[in-house]
Structures are given as C-alpha cells and as structure tokens.
Design an enzyme around this catalytic site. Sequence first.
Site, short mmCIF file in Angstrom:
data_model
loop_
_atom_site.label_atom_id
_atom_site.label_comp_id
_atom_site.label_asym_id
_atom_site.label_seq_id
_atom_site.Cartn_x
_atom_site.Cartn_y
_atom_site.Cartn_z
N CYS A 114 0.80 -1.22 0.00
CA CYS A 114 0.00 0.00 0.00
C CYS A 114 0.84 1.28 0.00
O CYS A 114 0.34 2.35 -0.32
CB CYS A 114 -0.95 0.00 1.19
SG CYS A 114 -2.00 -1.46 1.29
N HIS A 253 -3.67 7.19 2.91
CA HIS A 253 -4.03 5.87 2.40
C HIS A 253 -5.40 5.50 2.96
O HIS A 253 -5.67 5.69 4.14
CB HIS A 253 -2.98 4.84 2.83
CG HIS A 253 -3.36 3.44 2.53
ND1 HIS A 253 -3.85 3.04 1.32
CD2 HIS A 253 -3.34 2.31 3.30
CE1 HIS A 253 -4.11 1.75 1.34
NE2 HIS A 253 -3.81 1.28 2.54
N ASN A 283 -10.22 -0.19 0.29
CA ASN A 283 -8.76 -0.09 0.30
C ASN A 283 -8.24 -0.60 -1.03
O ASN A 283 -8.35 -1.78 -1.34
CB ASN A 283 -8.21 -0.92 1.46
CG ASN A 283 -6.70 -0.88 1.56
OD1 ASN A 283 -6.00 -0.47 0.65
ND2 ASN A 283 -6.18 -1.35 2.68
#
Length: 334
Positions: A114, A253, A283
């Site tokens: 990520c 994020h 996500n």
Amino acid sequence: MNNKAGILGIGSYLPEKIIDNLYFEKTMDTSDEWIKTRTGISERRIANDNEATSDLATKAALKAIKCAKLKPENIDLVIVATATSDMVFPSTACIVQNNIGATKAAAFDMSAACSGFIYAMTVAKQFVENKVYQNVLVIGAEVLSRVLDYTDRTTSILFGDGAGAVVIGNVEFGGILSTYLGSDGSGKEFLNIPAGGSKLPASQNTIDNKLHTIKMAGNDVYKFAVRIMGDASLKALEMANLKTCNIDYLIPHQANIRIIEASAKRLKLNMDKVYVNLDKCGNMSAASIPVALDEAYRLGKIKKGDNVVLVGFGGGLTWGSSVVNWSIQGGKNE
C-alpha cells in the site's frame, strides 16, 4: 531553470462494477452496519473478468499524460506500483508501456504494497532532479479482488480495485518538497500473501489452504498504522521545513476511517481538510493515494500553491509520506 520535480499531470480509473456491503450480508456472518462502523466502507469497485491490473493502469496513465499536456512518446520511464501484477514477469509496467505507446520509455514495477505509490514517486523524483529522465509516469494500480478469500470477513470486506497515475517532471512552481520512506520487516507476517513466490510456489496444498490470498493480523496492523501515519506525516513536514499549520490538505491511504481520523487528529486537522473516498472505493492498496489525490484535484479541493501531505502504510511492513506543493492549475469542472 528550477530543477525541482513535481506533478505535471494526474488521472485515475475505477472499474464500473460495484459490490456493496449487502453482498457480504448474504454470503457471510456480517452486516452493513458492522462493516461501516468498523471500517467506514460502504462499497468497493471490482474489475470485470477481462480486466487485468495493466488495463486499469493504462486508462489512468492516458488520463495523466493528457492532463500533463504530453504525448506517450514524451514519457521516459514508467513505474507501476502494485501488489497484483498481471504475471510474475514481464513487469506490469512493461505491458503498460506497450499499451500506451511510450516507445522511448524504460519500465519496471515497484513492490511496497500500500506504500508503493509514494515509494515509486520518490524514485521518480530522483530521476528527474538528477536530470536522468525528464518525464516519469508513476502509476498505482491494483486488482485486489483476485487475491481475496471471500469466506474471510476480516479481509474480503476491505479491498477494492482501481488505478491512479501521475506524471512527474520538472516544475517552475512548487513541486515535491519532501519524501520519507521506512520499513520494518519484522512485521512481515502481519499483512501478506504467503504463497506464489519462491518460498511457497503454487501447489495443491497452497491452493487448498487459500495461501494465495491476503492474510492480515488486523489488530497488529491497526496499532501500527495509527502510530506510523502520524509519525511519517510529521517527518515529511519536518524535512520540508513546514509545520502542521502549513498543511492545506491531507491525502491519506484509504484503509480504515478510524485510522484516517486518528491521523487527522495527530496533525491537528479538521476532517474537512482530509480527502476520504474509502466509503465508495475501499482499500485499493497502491492505488488508494493517487486515486484520492486525483478526485480531490478534480473536485477543486486542491489548488495551485497548496501544501498537500500524502501518507500511507502497507505490508512489509512499509510506510511513506510526502509533502507536495501543488503545481497544476485548474481542477474543478476541468
């Protein structure tokens, strides 16, 4: 001439297919309310069966190149940050390079989960400021729906597919003021896909035990994320000689709404200065930050001259942050 790297253009792409929380209500022991309360997610985008990571990345890339008022042949390097590459090799970046017609560009993938987009953007910054390349295309792209165990409610509800891209090049105004990267391999078991590499190659056993899907120790990841998102943001601000009061906008994020809110509190920011698309996208790993950044820009929330903090964390464990002084005109209704 100012030899400062910055963002020349930006674009993103989300698949059309949507899976909402009601889907999971029907297939496992969970509910829309449970998912929203604990994650902030209402729905996520899912790639069609004929869409690979390179397809999403290609669409985002072409939008970013157009925004930068460039042509594909002006791109010198393509970097794709992804945890869901089309195949082991060649790189997804090579496939994108061919798809867009960037005939003069080198290409490689970046693996930092990520945090991958900020890692890739940091690499691009070095190439531009050291005058190795003039225009670097950086893409964060994922098709995480292909690596989920849809019987595991701790992971399957969290992730979605998408792609975001920026062109990094020399700017006369603003630019990437700082980047900060970090890792802690002792946390490698907290968030990973165990099989598919040289340690656990594909076998009947790895398939039967669903070892080709995302595994996560949720509590450990949460505790790590709440701490590191604030720490990393403050470090990037310090490197840019700025303070929290100088932040115009935060692009975090998009992993969990409680993590995002804790980060905003640490930075003394009201949530109206934080962009959140977690509710509709879930996500998207390496794609989360560039997609959110593009959406915030298109909505006119980020304007030329704004100090924008980007921050993320991911499997590795890894983390990254950056302060960008926004250099693109336009935005709203563009």
